[in-house]
Design a protein around this motif. Structure first.
Motif, PDB file in Angstrom:
ATOM      1  N   GLN A   1     -12.946  58.033 -14.743  1.00 44.67           N
ATOM      2  CA  GLN A   1     -12.248  59.283 -15.049  1.00 44.67           C
ATOM      3  C   GLN A   1     -10.819  59.263 -14.496  1.00 44.67           C
ATOM      4  O   GLN A   1      -9.910  59.823 -15.113  1.00 44.67           O
ATOM      5  N   LEU A   2     -10.617  58.632 -13.359  1.00 42.73           N
ATOM      6  CA  LEU A   2      -9.254  58.490 -12.835  1.00 42.73           C
ATOM      7  C   LEU A   2      -8.378  57.748 -13.833  1.00 42.73           C
ATOM      8  O   LEU A   2      -7.275  58.187 -14.162  1.00 42.73           O
ATOM      9  N   THR A   3      -8.879  56.640 -14.324  1.00 48.50           N
ATOM     10  CA  THR A   3      -8.136  55.826 -15.277  1.00 48.50           C
ATOM     11  C   THR A   3      -7.927  56.576 -16.584  1.00 48.50           C
ATOM     12  O   THR A   3      -6.818  56.623 -17.116  1.00 48.50           O
TER      13      THR A   3
ATOM     14  N   PHE B   1      -4.769  59.430 -13.479  1.00 43.64           N
ATOM     15  CA  PHE B   1      -4.590  59.798 -12.081  1.00 43.64           C
ATOM     16  C   PHE B   1      -4.587  58.561 -11.193  1.00 43.64           C
ATOM     17  O   PHE B   1      -5.240  57.573 -11.503  1.00 43.64           O
ATOM     18  N   GLU B   2      -3.862  58.652 -10.105  1.00 42.80           N
ATOM     19  CA  GLU B   2      -3.867  57.604  -9.089  1.00 42.80           C
ATOM     20  C   GLU B   2      -4.220  58.250  -7.755  1.00 42.80           C
ATOM     21  O   GLU B   2      -3.795  59.366  -7.468  1.00 42.80           O
ATOM     22  N   LEU B   3      -4.985  57.546  -6.939  1.00 45.11           N
ATOM     23  CA  LEU B   3      -5.283  58.032  -5.599  1.00 45.11           C
ATOM     24  C   LEU B   3      -4.056  57.839  -4.723  1.00 45.11           C
ATOM     25  O   LEU B   3      -3.383  56.814  -4.798  1.00 45.11           O
TER      26      LEU B   3
ATOM     27  N   PRO C   1     -14.336  56.549 -10.902  1.00 48.05           N
ATOM     28  CA  PRO C   1     -13.214  55.620 -11.135  1.00 48.05           C
ATOM     29  C   PRO C   1     -12.768  55.588 -12.597  1.00 48.05           C
ATOM     30  O   PRO C   1     -11.570  55.533 -12.879  1.00 48.05           O
TER      31      PRO C   1
END
Length: 86
Positions: free
Chosen positions: A8-10, A14-16, A6
């Motif tokens: 690393q997404l932020t 990136f967004e799911l 989570p």
């Protein structure tokens, strides 16, 4: 062990992208240029959301989606012909 996914997404912006009924409707209408159901779902999401697709799989070009990996390679080759990236 701490789960870093989570964060690393932020960190990377990136967004799911959830799978929606609209995506599934498009999958159902796609021709069978590609047999992998997951790749076909990704193509449907790209079409529905107006996104580009990062992939080496040239079979996906048959769907008329913009394959960004191909553009990256073309730009990289042009940079090399011009003496490399500065």
């Amino acid at each position: 062990m701490k789960l870093l996914f989570p964060q690393q997404l932020t960190r990377n912006g990136f967004e799911l992208l959830p799978i929606t009924v609209a995506h599934l409707t498009i999958v159902d209408s796609l021709p069978f240029h590609h047999r992998d159901p997951f790749d076909r779902l990704i193509v449907a999401q790209v079409i529905a959301e107006g996104l580009g697709l990062v992939s080496l799989d040239a079979k996906l070009d048959a769907y008329g989606v913009q394959r960004l990996w191909q553009l990256f390679v073309i730009c990289q080759q042009a940079d090399l012909q011009n003496g490399g990236v500065k």
